[in-house]
Design a protein around this motif. Structure first.
Motif, PDB file in Angstrom:
ATOM      1  N   ARG A  90      39.083  45.447  27.200  1.00 36.70           N
ATOM      2  CA  ARG A  90      38.846  44.279  28.054  1.00 36.70           C
ATOM      3  C   ARG A  90      39.868  44.234  29.198  1.00 36.70           C
ATOM      4  O   ARG A  90      39.531  43.922  30.339  1.00 36.70           O
ATOM      5  CB  ARG A  90      38.921  43.004  27.230  1.00 36.70           C
ATOM      6  CG  ARG A  90      38.595  41.782  28.026  1.00 36.70           C
ATOM      7  CD  ARG A  90      38.504  40.552  27.146  1.00 36.70           C
ATOM      8  NE  ARG A  90      38.248  39.395  27.980  1.00 36.70           N
ATOM      9  CZ  ARG A  90      38.902  38.269  27.889  1.00 36.70           C
ATOM     10  NH1 ARG A  90      39.838  38.120  26.975  1.00 36.70           N
ATOM     11  NH2 ARG A  90      38.628  37.271  28.681  1.00 36.70           N
ATOM     12  N   ARG A  93      38.923  46.934  31.653  1.00 33.71           N
ATOM     13  CA  ARG A  93      37.739  46.521  32.417  1.00 33.71           C
ATOM     14  C   ARG A  93      38.118  45.532  33.519  1.00 33.71           C
ATOM     15  O   ARG A  93      37.599  45.607  34.629  1.00 33.71           O
ATOM     16  CB  ARG A  93      36.711  45.888  31.484  1.00 33.71           C
ATOM     17  CG  ARG A  93      35.450  45.475  32.192  1.00 33.71           C
ATOM     18  CD  ARG A  93      34.488  44.759  31.226  1.00 33.71           C
ATOM     19  NE  ARG A  93      33.263  44.400  31.862  1.00 33.71           N
ATOM     20  CZ  ARG A  93      33.089  43.344  32.653  1.00 33.71           C
ATOM     21  NH1 ARG A  93      34.098  42.541  32.902  1.00 33.71           N
ATOM     22  NH2 ARG A  93      31.915  43.073  33.183  1.00 33.71           N
ATOM     23  N   ALA A  97      37.523  46.119  37.456  1.00 36.12           N
ATOM     24  CA  ALA A  97      36.671  45.175  38.191  1.00 36.12           C
ATOM     25  C   ALA A  97      37.266  44.803  39.546  1.00 36.12           C
ATOM     26  O   ALA A  97      36.531  44.384  40.440  1.00 36.12           O
ATOM     27  CB  ALA A  97      36.449  43.921  37.359  1.00 36.12           C
ATOM     28  N   LEU A 116      30.713  44.723  38.666  1.00 33.35           N
ATOM     29  CA  LEU A 116      31.096  45.929  37.932  1.00 33.35           C
ATOM     30  C   LEU A 116      29.856  46.557  37.305  1.00 33.35           C
ATOM     31  O   LEU A 116      29.402  47.596  37.733  1.00 33.35           O
ATOM     32  CB  LEU A 116      32.150  45.615  36.874  1.00 33.35           C
ATOM     33  CG  LEU A 116      32.796  46.819  36.209  1.00 33.35           C
ATOM     34  CD1 LEU A 116      33.379  47.755  37.233  1.00 33.35           C
ATOM     35  CD2 LEU A 116      33.863  46.394  35.233  1.00 33.35           C
ATOM     36  N   ARG A 117      29.285  45.957  36.300  1.00 34.19           N
ATOM     37  CA  ARG A 117      28.015  46.441  35.744  1.00 34.19           C
ATOM     38  C   ARG A 117      26.883  45.516  36.133  1.00 34.19           C
ATOM     39  O   ARG A 117      25.769  45.940  36.380  1.00 34.19           O
ATOM     40  CB  ARG A 117      28.094  46.528  34.224  1.00 34.19           C
ATOM     41  CG  ARG A 117      28.800  47.775  33.770  1.00 34.19           C
ATOM     42  CD  ARG A 117      28.757  47.964  32.295  1.00 34.19           C
ATOM     43  NE  ARG A 117      27.390  48.107  31.805  1.00 34.19           N
ATOM     44  CZ  ARG A 117      27.063  47.956  30.553  1.00 34.19           C
ATOM     45  NH1 ARG A 117      27.973  47.637  29.666  1.00 34.19           N
ATOM     46  NH2 ARG A 117      25.825  48.110  30.162  1.00 34.19           N
TER      47      ARG A 117
END
Length: 190
Positions: A90, A93, A97, A116-117
């Motif tokens: 996390r 990520r 980001a 990001l996704r």
């Protein structure tokens, strides 16, 4: 096929309403986000380490022993290891980001666009901001935190523009927007 490079200006333009003007825009600094996420990262590594210290000896004992002690050591070790690994991922990520995040102050609201996704857009109305806190380094880089305190729930909601250049300029635009909305609210209520 999607482009390898993210167009921050294009992503911001897609979120603007007709006639809305961008007063300030900026991108977060990866190192500021890393500094903010380092506690979670280290706690995750520690938890994963404790979990692996419990998991692997227990798994070895459970699989190779003629009389295993039971699966509780394997279960607790696995739980610690997975939670620690998720905390580390996390944090990583959040750092990744920052490459696909843009902040903006418009004449109507504040925007945080992350992609990001999946695209995530956070909109903050100027009337929703009670206080603006600014931290600035000698190089002009810093962070702005917006606070919204609700009296009914006794809850404080904090959002921030982290690690941006020209943070003083951004804070001035946010304060003008916030005070303009407060003055318009008082005029409308009269």
């Amino acid at each position: 096929m999607a482009s390898r490079f993210w167009d921050a200006d294009g992503a911001l333009r897609k979120e603007l309403r007709p006639g809305e003007i961008v007063l300030w825009k900026g991108r977060p600094n990866m190192w500021a986000t890393a500094a903010r996420e380092q506690g979670q990262f280290w706690v995750g590594l520690l938890t994963a380490g404790i979990g692996s210290g419990i998991l692997f000896p227990s798994l070895n004992d459970y699989m190779l022993s003629d009389v295993p002690k039971g699966p509780t050591g394997v279960f607790f070790g696995l739980v610690f290891f997975v939670f620690g690994l998720l905390a580390v991922l996390r944090g990583i990520r959040a750092i990744l980001a920052t490459c696909r995040t843009v902040y903006a102050v418009t004449d109507r609201r504040l925007l945080i666009v992350k992609d990001l996704r999946r695209k995530q857009v956070t909109t903050i109305a100027p009337s929703a901001i009670n206080a603006v806190e600014l931290t600035q380094g000698p190089d002009g880089m810093g962070s702005i935190t917006f606070r919204r305190e609700t009296v009914d729930d006794d809850k404080v909601v904090k959002l921030a523009f982290l690690g941006v250049q020209n943070v003083g300029e951004a804070a001035a635009e946010i304060e003008k927007l916030r005070l303009g909305a407060a003055a318009a609210g008082r005029t409308f209520a009269s």
